[in-house]
Scaffold this motif. Structure first.
Motif, PDB file in Angstrom:
ATOM      1  N   ALA A   9      50.614 -17.125  13.763  1.00  8.16           N
ATOM      2  CA  ALA A   9      49.777 -17.417  14.930  1.00  8.16           C
ATOM      3  C   ALA A   9      49.185 -16.156  15.543  1.00  8.16           C
ATOM      4  O   ALA A   9      47.994 -16.105  15.861  1.00  8.16           O
ATOM      5  CB  ALA A   9      50.584 -18.182  15.977  1.00  8.16           C
ATOM      6  N   PHE A  28      49.709 -30.004  17.615  1.00  9.57           N
ATOM      7  CA  PHE A  28      50.462 -30.418  18.793  1.00  9.57           C
ATOM      8  C   PHE A  28      49.694 -31.485  19.572  1.00  9.57           C
ATOM      9  O   PHE A  28      50.270 -32.482  20.035  1.00  9.57           O
ATOM     10  CB  PHE A  28      50.746 -29.209  19.678  1.00  9.57           C
ATOM     11  N   LEU A  29      48.383 -31.300  19.718  1.00 14.98           N
ATOM     12  CA  LEU A  29      47.563 -32.294  20.412  1.00 14.98           C
ATOM     13  C   LEU A  29      47.569 -33.635  19.675  1.00 14.98           C
ATOM     14  O   LEU A  29      47.574 -34.701  20.307  1.00 14.98           O
ATOM     15  CB  LEU A  29      46.131 -31.780  20.562  1.00 14.98           C
ATOM     16  N   ARG A  47      55.732 -20.297  19.716  1.00 18.27           N
ATOM     17  CA  ARG A  47      54.701 -19.369  19.245  1.00 18.27           C
ATOM     18  C   ARG A  47      54.381 -18.264  20.250  1.00 18.27           C
ATOM     19  O   ARG A  47      53.867 -17.208  19.874  1.00 18.27           O
ATOM     20  CB  ARG A  47      53.428 -20.123  18.877  1.00 18.27           C
ATOM     21  N   LYS A  48      54.678 -18.496  21.533  1.00 16.87           N
ATOM     22  CA  LYS A  48      54.387 -17.474  22.539  1.00 16.87           C
ATOM     23  C   LYS A  48      55.535 -16.477  22.713  1.00 16.87           C
ATOM     24  O   LYS A  48      55.424 -15.545  23.504  1.00 16.87           O
ATOM     25  CB  LYS A  48      54.080 -18.137  23.877  1.00 16.87           C
ATOM     26  N   GLY A  79      47.724 -24.807  15.006  1.00 20.12           N
ATOM     27  CA  GLY A  79      48.932 -25.150  15.737  1.00 20.12           C
ATOM     28  C   GLY A  79      48.634 -25.982  16.967  1.00 20.12           C
ATOM     29  O   GLY A  79      49.311 -26.971  17.257  1.00 20.12           O
ATOM     30  N   LYS A  80      47.607 -25.597  17.737  1.00 19.02           N
ATOM     31  CA  LYS A  80      47.217 -26.364  18.920  1.00 19.02           C
ATOM     32  C   LYS A  80      46.755 -27.765  18.539  1.00 19.02           C
ATOM     33  O   LYS A  80      47.106 -28.754  19.192  1.00 19.02           O
ATOM     34  CB  LYS A  80      46.103 -25.637  19.662  1.00 19.02           C
ATOM     35  N   ALA A  81      45.954 -27.848  17.478  1.00 18.99           N
ATOM     36  CA  ALA A  81      45.430 -29.149  17.056  1.00 18.99           C
ATOM     37  C   ALA A  81      46.560 -30.070  16.637  1.00 18.99           C
ATOM     38  O   ALA A  81      46.573 -31.264  16.986  1.00 18.99           O
ATOM     39  CB  ALA A  81      44.433 -28.965  15.911  1.00 18.99           C
ATOM     40  N   ALA A 119      54.700 -25.021  18.709  1.00 22.85           N
ATOM     41  CA  ALA A 119      53.979 -24.977  19.982  1.00 22.85           C
ATOM     42  C   ALA A 119      54.819 -24.337  21.078  1.00 22.85           C
ATOM     43  O   ALA A 119      54.296 -23.643  21.950  1.00 22.85           O
ATOM     44  CB  ALA A 119      53.569 -26.391  20.392  1.00 22.85           C
ATOM     45  N   VAL A 167      46.265 -20.287  15.054  1.00 21.17           N
ATOM     46  CA  VAL A 167      46.414 -20.691  16.446  1.00 21.17           C
ATOM     47  C   VAL A 167      45.777 -22.050  16.676  1.00 21.17           C
ATOM     48  O   VAL A 167      46.375 -22.965  17.245  1.00 21.17           O
ATOM     49  CB  VAL A 167      45.800 -19.625  17.379  1.00 21.17           C
ATOM     50  N   GLU A 168      44.533 -22.204  16.235  1.00 18.94           N
ATOM     51  CA  GLU A 168      43.841 -23.478  16.437  1.00 18.94           C
ATOM     52  C   GLU A 168      44.541 -24.607  15.703  1.00 18.94           C
ATOM     53  O   GLU A 168      44.651 -25.721  16.211  1.00 18.94           O
ATOM     54  CB  GLU A 168      42.382 -23.363  15.962  1.00 18.94           C
ATOM     55  N   GLY A 176      39.193 -27.412  14.290  1.00 17.67           N
ATOM     56  CA  GLY A 176      40.222 -26.480  13.867  1.00 17.67           C
ATOM     57  C   GLY A 176      39.807 -25.683  12.658  1.00 17.67           C
ATOM     58  O   GLY A 176      40.192 -24.526  12.483  1.00 17.67           O
TER      59      GLY A 176
END
Length: 673
Positions: free
Chosen positions: A153, A177-178, A60-61, A173-175, A57, A170-171, A671
């Motif tokens: 990602a 982390f959430l 990744r940017k 990874g976000k999921a 998270a 991407v989704e 996701g």
């Protein structure tokens, strides 16, 4: 298993300052969580996967982030789960009264030196247990798949923009982390309300059985314990339930009647459990550990022999032609670092015994202690590394093996030194048995974690000669966590059986057991009949489990889990059983999801977050207790609200659990879409 995917890749970034900083920060947080929870429940949790998700998270940017860099971050952080296992032994020095608290420098050196030895010992074991064997190393094989989410990602984002539904890095990874984040927030929030006493924190009932005996049960309303059950799985949970049944349905009523105790039902049951039944659990755990060792002697010896042959062949060939994934830290450096570590270990042993009743035999104790640590550490690292390869670091019975080490140390002292010392040397000998056992514990746990990480390293084409630096950095970060946290927790709560124990004393189950065994052996007052009865229980469970294994059924009863069920208090075990059942049901429903594996993984990540949140909050509350001088500084209601708080807390607990699992199921479906 011996092939190396992507063996020819040359990553742009592997070791980096940003990766090191991120890994160390995650290490500090997860270490605090594991120290508190390990002392409370006798269990620690694996941190590799949540660390990998957090790392992804954050990184990744960044345009030049690589999978190898993410791997280094999770390797640094994953050591938080394993090296924290030193709390299974080290608090014994406070429990037996040798230390009033935890002196900073001694604690720091024990943790750091043991950890460094563990890293060094894992290097020559890599070829024997990782690349040269067929051991699965569950976390080591699952982590590459998790890390691939981060490395893909940007490709996933581009594919999603083009309407490709099959790639969702991407989704995912976000999921993930959430799941970790909200799990931590919810469990911390629930723990805060429990600290106000508006929510009760356990549901218990104790009652008499006949005229002289008693028993009962105790459910802790802990989201972290529920999460542990989810992580260990159904059959480990059921096995713990069997052990709890042995303890509280048979053993507690039986021994409380024999002891002819007086007091309330809770006092009678508690005395029988603490003074008698826990030693049954020790015997069962010991039997499970011995059985595991016997099964592993041949494969470990074969693997080590293979590693030595490989080393001789490499020396005879062209080492420069080796692929980067086969480059180890030079064995000369490994040997030198190991020898250098022995010098401060010898100094610590001398400082332990100086000016005490064992001073006349101090040189014998120092030399014997150094030899014991050097030899036993390597042997135990081999054994627990092999066990982690079979069942994973989370399920490896490190504490069971640690109990054997702590039995061996006082037995050697009782035979070789105690007859030549005055009677008042007993407590000093107990401390000198616990000290090397603490170093061995630190070493074998970090070796287990590093071997698991080296399996991941193998499959993401990372350089194993760089890799030991990651756990070493985690070891170096320990002086900023363990030596600070342990005194705070000790002063705020104390440990069961220690002079500083409070009403809310931390169970520290392994440390209590280990100190009791050491004292019993060296002071010749241990009730061996209880230990042997536990061994008999363990032998029966082993036979049943082996038969089930031969039949190929999914039903298994791990002997160590049964032993823990006997040994741990029911307030710990019963909620773990509930969590195991809830996790099993969640995973069954996840099978019908569009992406079952991803949904199950989100459940694992949420569970990790639940443990982290409650544990960190526990550490914060401990600090408030210490600095405020009040046992319940956040309490908003008095004892008269206790009955209502149990109902309110119980209902809230059920609703929160239902809401969390419903949310994580929806997150998995989202996701997947």
């Amino acid at each position: 298993m011996n092939s190396t995917p992507n063996g020819g890749l040359m990553p742009q970034t592997e070791l980096s300052w940003r990766g090191i900083v991120i890994g160390v920060l995650i290490t500090l947080i997860f270490t605090a969580a594991n120290v508190y929870f390990g002392l409370k429940a006798g269990l620690t949790f694996a941190t590799s996967i949540p660390a990998a998700v957090i790392s992804m998270a954050v990184l990744r940017k960044m345009s030049d982030a690589t999978i190898q860099e993410n791997n280094i971050v999770q390797t640094i952080a994953s050591a938080a789960g394993t090296l924290s296992a030193i709390i299974f032994v080290l608090p014994g020095l406070v429990i037996v009264g040798w230390w009033a608290s935890f002196p900073y420098w001694e604690t720091m050196l024990i943790c750091s030196l043991g950890g460094i030895l563990g890293v060094m010992y894992s290097i020559p074991l890599r070829r024997a247990l990782v690349t040269g064997s067929e051991l699965p190393y569950p976390e080591g094989l699952s982590l590459p798949a998790v890390l691939q989410v981060g490395s893909r990602a940007r490709e996933a984002a581009a594919a999603a923009a083009n309407g490709d539904p099959e790639v969702s890095g991407v989704e995912a990874g976000k999921a993930g982390f959430l799941a970790v984040l909200w799990g931590a927030i919810v469990s911390a929030g629930f723990a805060v309300v429990e600290a106000t006493h508006i929510f009760g924190d356990n549901v218990s009932a104790y009652f008499r059985v006949g005229e002289r005996s008693a028993t009962g049960f105790d459910f802790s309303l802990s989201l972290a314990l529920l999460a542990v059950g989810h992580l260990v799985g159904l059959w480990v949970g059921i096995s713990m339930l069997i052990g709890t049944g042995i303890a509280w349905v048979w053993a507690v009523p039986h021994y409380s009647a024999l002891m002819d105790l007086s007091g309330t039902a809770q006092q009678i049951a508690g005395a029988a459990f603490g003074e008698k039944v826990r030693f049954l659990g020790a015997g069962t755990i010991g039997a499970a550990a011995v059985w595991t060792l016997l099964k592993l002697v041949k494969p470990v010896a074969t693997g080590l022999a293979g590693a030595m042959r490989s080393s001789r062949l490499r020396k005879a060939g062209q080492g420069g032609d080796l692929p980067r994934t086969e480059m180890d830290m030079p064995i000369g450096i490994v040997a030198m670092v190991t020898l250098v570590c022995m010098l401060p270990i010898a100094w610590l042993l001398g400082a332990f015994g100086a000016g005490t009743a064992v001073a006349d035999k101090l040189w014998v104790l120092v030399i014997g202690g150094v030899v014991f640590i050097a030899l036993i550490s390597f042997f135990v690292a081999s054994v627990v590394g092999y066990m982690a390869g079979l069942v994973g670091s989370s399920n490896s019975p490190i504490s069971g093996v640690g109990i054997l080490v702590v039995v061996i140390a006082p037995v050697l002292l009782a035979i070789g030194v105690q007859p030549y010392l005055p009677a008042e040397a007993g407590t000093a000998l107990v401390a000198l048995a616990l000290f090397p056992s603490s170093v061995v514990s630190a070493g074998c746990t970090i070796a287990t974690d590093h071997l698991q990480a080296l399996k991941t390293c193998h499959f993401v084409a990372a350089n194993p000669s760089h890799h030991p630096l990651a756990p070493l950095l985690a070891v170096i970060a320990r002086p900023f966590t363990l030596p600070f946290l342990l005194p705070i927790l000790s002063e705020a709560y104390g440990f069961t059986g220690a002079p500083n124990a409070t009403e809310h004393a931390l169970a520290a189950p392994q440390a209590v057991l280990i100190s009791a065994l050491s004292e019993g052996i060296l002071k010749h007052n241990i009730d061996w009949s209880l230990i042997w009865t536990g061994v008999g229980i363990g032998a029966v469970v082993i036979i049943i489990d082996e038969i089930l294994g031969k039949l190929g059924t999914k039903v298994r009863f791990p002997p160590l889990a049964v032993g823990l069920g006997v040994y741990l208090p029911s307030e710990v075990t019963l909620m773990i059983v509930v969590g195991a059942i809830v996790g099993w049901y969640f995973n069954r429903r996840a099978e019908r999801a569009p992406r079952p594996a991803d949904t199950k993984q989100l459940g694992v990540l949420m569970s990790s977050g639940l443990i982290v949140g409650e544990s960190i909050l526990g550490v914060i509350i401990a600090a408030i207790v210490v600095f405020s001088g009040h046992e319940a500084p956040l309490a908003l209601v008095g004892p008269g609200f206790a009955d209502a708080s149990i109902w309110i807390g119980g209902i809230a607990f059920v609703l929160v659990v239902y809401g969390l699992y419903s949310w994580i199921s929806r997150l998995g479906r989202k996701g997947a879409g």
